[in-house]
Structures are given as C-alpha cells and as structure tokens.
Design a protein around this motif. Structure first.
Motif, short mmCIF file in Angstrom:
data_model
loop_
_atom_site.label_atom_id
_atom_site.label_comp_id
_atom_site.label_asym_id
_atom_site.label_seq_id
_atom_site.Cartn_x
_atom_site.Cartn_y
_atom_site.Cartn_z
N UNK A 103 -5.43 3.04 -9.50
CA UNK A 103 -5.65 3.13 -10.94
C UNK A 103 -7.08 2.80 -11.32
N UNK A 104 -7.58 1.67 -10.83
CA UNK A 104 -8.89 1.21 -11.28
C UNK A 104 -10.03 2.05 -10.72
N UNK A 105 -9.85 2.64 -9.55
CA UNK A 105 -10.87 3.51 -8.97
C UNK A 105 -10.74 4.95 -9.46
N UNK A 106 -9.76 5.20 -10.35
CA UNK A 106 -9.52 6.52 -10.94
C UNK A 106 -9.25 7.60 -9.89
N UNK A 107 -8.61 7.19 -8.80
CA UNK A 107 -8.29 8.16 -7.75
C UNK A 107 -7.25 9.17 -8.22
N UNK A 108 -6.52 8.81 -9.29
CA UNK A 108 -5.54 9.73 -9.86
C UNK A 108 -6.20 11.01 -10.37
N UNK A 109 -7.49 10.97 -10.63
CA UNK A 109 -8.20 12.16 -11.11
C UNK A 109 -8.31 13.23 -10.03
N UNK A 110 -8.24 12.82 -8.77
CA UNK A 110 -8.40 13.77 -7.67
C UNK A 110 -7.18 13.75 -6.73
N UNK A 111 -6.05 13.28 -7.24
CA UNK A 111 -4.79 13.27 -6.49
C UNK A 111 -3.68 13.77 -7.41
N UNK A 112 -2.61 14.28 -6.80
CA UNK A 112 -1.51 14.83 -7.58
C UNK A 112 -0.25 13.99 -7.51
N UNK A 113 -0.06 13.30 -6.39
CA UNK A 113 1.19 12.57 -6.22
C UNK A 113 0.97 11.27 -5.47
N UNK A 114 1.92 10.35 -5.66
CA UNK A 114 1.94 9.09 -4.94
C UNK A 114 3.32 8.89 -4.35
N UNK A 115 3.36 8.67 -3.06
CA UNK A 115 4.61 8.39 -2.37
C UNK A 115 4.70 6.89 -2.14
N UNK A 116 5.75 6.29 -2.66
CA UNK A 116 5.88 4.83 -2.60
C UNK A 116 6.41 4.41 -1.23
N UNK A 117 5.52 4.54 -0.25
CA UNK A 117 5.88 4.22 1.14
C UNK A 117 5.89 2.73 1.41
N UNK A 118 5.06 1.97 0.71
CA UNK A 118 4.98 0.53 0.96
C UNK A 118 4.80 0.24 2.44
N UNK B 45 -7.27 14.88 2.36
CA UNK B 45 -6.27 15.30 1.37
C UNK B 45 -5.71 14.12 0.58
N UNK B 46 -5.70 12.98 1.22
CA UNK B 46 -5.06 11.83 0.59
C UNK B 46 -5.64 10.52 1.08
N UNK B 47 -5.05 9.44 0.60
CA UNK B 47 -5.49 8.10 0.96
C UNK B 47 -4.33 7.15 0.76
N UNK B 48 -4.53 5.87 1.06
CA UNK B 48 -3.46 4.88 0.87
C UNK B 48 -4.08 3.59 0.36
N UNK C 274 0.84 -1.19 0.00
CA UNK C 274 0.00 0.00 0.00
C UNK C 274 0.88 1.25 0.00
N UNK C 275 0.45 2.27 -0.75
CA UNK C 275 1.19 3.52 -0.88
C UNK C 275 0.28 4.72 -0.61
N UNK C 276 0.88 5.87 -0.31
CA UNK C 276 0.12 7.07 0.04
C UNK C 276 0.00 8.00 -1.16
N UNK C 277 -1.21 8.48 -1.42
CA UNK C 277 -1.41 9.50 -2.45
C UNK C 277 -1.90 10.78 -1.80
N UNK C 278 -1.69 11.91 -2.49
CA UNK C 278 -2.04 13.22 -1.91
C UNK C 278 -2.46 14.20 -3.00
N UNK C 279 -3.32 15.13 -2.62
CA UNK C 279 -3.71 16.21 -3.53
C UNK C 279 -3.13 17.55 -3.09
N UNK C 280 -2.48 17.56 -1.94
CA UNK C 280 -2.01 18.84 -1.40
C UNK C 280 -0.50 18.87 -1.19
N UNK C 281 0.00 18.04 -0.31
CA UNK C 281 1.42 18.10 0.03
C UNK C 281 2.18 16.88 -0.49
#
Length: 346
Positions: A231-246, A221-224, A164-171
């Motif tokens: 990808x399949x839930x199209x969350x990239x449409x409302x997020x700007x970045x993904x941090x590969x935290x694993x 602001x984000x989710x994980x 699991x990784x963290x995505x964000x629309x703000x920071x």
C-alpha cells in the motif's frame, strides 16, 4: 537480508493515509516531558519505523509507563526512524552499548543470530493463532535463549511485522503450479530466494528502490510483501491482484544491551519487561486492524484479492529439498520446536 525499505516501508505521509482507520482508534504519539529531577538510569530505545507506526506508538506508551512505575528512576528516550543510524549501525550499537535498546526484525537479526530467522520458514505458520502460540511458547523461548548467547538479550515477547503475500500483474496465483516460471521479485534474502526457486518461480533479487520500475516495465511480473508495504509503496498501481499466501511471517524483537540491562536492579527489570510485554499485546492488535483496513483500501483501488489454500503450497515445497536444507542449517532441536507448532515440514 531484507532491504531497509521492505523492513520499514511506512513513512509518515503514506502510513497516515493507509492506516487512517486504525490511527483513529489509537492514542496520539507524544513525547512526555523530562522529569524535574535526573533519572537514575537514562537509556535510549532506537527503532527504524516512523513515529506514527504502531511499533513506536506502543513503545512510547511503554516508556511512559516505565517512567511512572519506577518513579522516574528509569527514563528511556525513544529515537524512531533510524535517527541514531541504520539497522546495521544500531545492531552494532546495541551490542556495544551505544544504545541500550533496539527494535529489529527477525529477518535482519538472523544475519547476526541465525536462529532468529527460523520464524521466516516458508509456509510454517498457517495463521496468527499458530504464530503466537509458537512465539509465546517453547519456540520463542528457545530463540530468546539463543539470542542471549550472542551477547544481547530480548526484553519482551515478539512484536508483529506481518505476513508476506504475493502480488501479480499478469496471472492469478491460486495454486503452486501458478508460480512455475512466474517472474517474481524477492529481496536479497536467502530464505525467500530459496523458497520461490524451490517452487519453480523465476525468483529475481531486486533492491526495493528499483521494485516499482521493475514491475512497471515488466522486468518482473510480481512481488511479495506485507500489505502495508504494497500500500505505502503504491505497488497497487502496477499490479492487478494479491494472493493471500502468507508464505512467510516476520516479527520484531526489542533487543537490549546485556551490561545496561544487568545494571538495572531486579525490581526495575521486572517493570521494564512487564510494560514492554503489555505494549506487545497492543501492537499485535494494531497490526491486525491495519491489515484488515488495508485490504479494503486496496480493493477500493481496483486490486483483486484471492484467498488461497496454503496447504498445497506447503505440500509442493515438501517435495523439494527446501525444508531439509533449512533443517540442516537450524539443527534438530530448533526444527523440532518449530514443527511442534507448524506440524511436520518436509
């Protein structure tokens, strides 16, 4: 534990789109014809994933090989996409014998057999090499032994559900301090909620079907999630970045009803185990390929990726009561086996 959409998250249309590169290299999903004579053992394998998911592609291959290797004596039919009931229903069915085999994620199995959830411990596994050493080694063996004490069994090594990784629309989330006050959606899962609260994030349990709108309206602001879900839930449409935290890894177990399993003669059980294990290796490779292709797909959609150093996150977590609390829940023996592969936690 985790919402059903978090667990499955891949429907036929979106999975085919997201996994086009991988799917091109995989054999087609097919259901073989019924033998001309009746099988000695007619069993069912239920899963929650769409037929095009690697879980089902590789499971069907295993079932085909089992039928062939046993000369038709064992005929296991695959029922994907929760055709036979929800995950909760199917867990009850595999316990009662309504279905003989069932594929379930460790995070959900933990609601019945708590030890299964130890693999979800935050920042325990740094990479897949560590995961597979643990799951194919003493930790995996211990988990399987404890699951067996609950009345059901595991019939192969663990399959892959992903990191699991963290995505964000703000920071940009690059270090632990970036999580302080960060409003992040988590599924209603105790391990994940406690992990982010320990790191001073504003962890908000929200059902998956409400996630997209919660991100869109900035309720969070984000989710994980694993990349496939993003990808399949199209969350990239409302997020700007993904941090590969694993930050958490999850696996699948193929569970078996003990009575049905013990009805099989020893030589047939050996064939079933062998063929499921062969598909274990193939399914793990499939998910690795899919994760790589999804990163490129998401970058093409405008998502920025950050490769982060996980060690500062784990160190920050170690300064809290997180690891101590979960160690107390799982017990000294299980925790020492986890640390054999993860290194000292806390």
């Amino acid at each position: 534990m985790t919402n059903a959409n978090d667990r499955k998250g891949i429907n036929r249309r979106t999975f085919l789109k997201a996994g086009a590169t991988m799917a091109a290299s995989l054999p087609l999903f097919s259901i073989s014809t019924r033998p001309a004579f009746a099988a000695e053992f007619n069993y069912k394998l239920a899963t929650g994933q769409d037929p095009t998911h690697p879980v089902n592609i590789r499971a069907q291959e295993a079932l085909n090989r089992i039928r062939e290797a046993t000369n038709g004596r064992v005929d296991i039919k695959l029922f994907p996409a929760n055709q036979l009931g929800s995950d909760t229903d199917l867990l009850s069915q595999v316990r009662s014998g309504g279905v003989e085999f069932f594929n379930l994620s460790a995070s959900i199995l933990a609601t019945f057999a708590p030890i299964a959830g130890i693999v979800n411990t935050g920042f325990a596994f740094k990479d897949y090499d560590t995961v597979w050493k643990a799951m194919d080694g003493e930790l995996g063996a211990h988990i399987r032994e404890q699951i067996a004490k609950s009345g059901i069994i595991t019939v192969s090594r663990a399959w892959d559900n992903g990191f699991r990784h963290i995505s964000s629309s703000t920071r940009e989330i690059r270090k632990p301090d970036d999580l302080k006050g960060f409003k992040i959606r988590v599924p209603p899962a105790p391990m994940l909620t406690s992990l982010f609260k320990a790191l001073d994030a504003g962890a908000a349990p929200i059902n998956f079907n409400e996630l997209y709108s919660a991100l869109q309206t900035k309720v969070v602001e984000g989710q994980e999630n694993p990349l496939a879900i993003i990808a399949t839930a199209k969350l990239y449409e409302v997020q700007k970045s993904i941090s590969l935290t694993g930050h958490v890894w999850d696996g699948y177990w193929i569970l078996g009803n003990r009575r049905a399993w013990e009805k099989l003669p020893a030589d047939l059980r050996a064939i079933v185990e062998k063929e499921f294990d062969r598909s274990t290796t193939d399914q793990r490779a499939d998910i690795a390929k899919l994760s790589a292709s999804l990163r490129e797909d998401l970058k093409a959609k405008g998502i920025n990726f950050f490769d982060v150093d996980r060690e500062p996150f784990r160190a920050a977590l170690a300064k809290t009561s997180f690891y101590g609390d979960w160690k107390a829940k799982y017990g000294e023996q299980a925790w020492s086996l986890l640390e054999k592969y993860s290194g000292k936690l806390g």
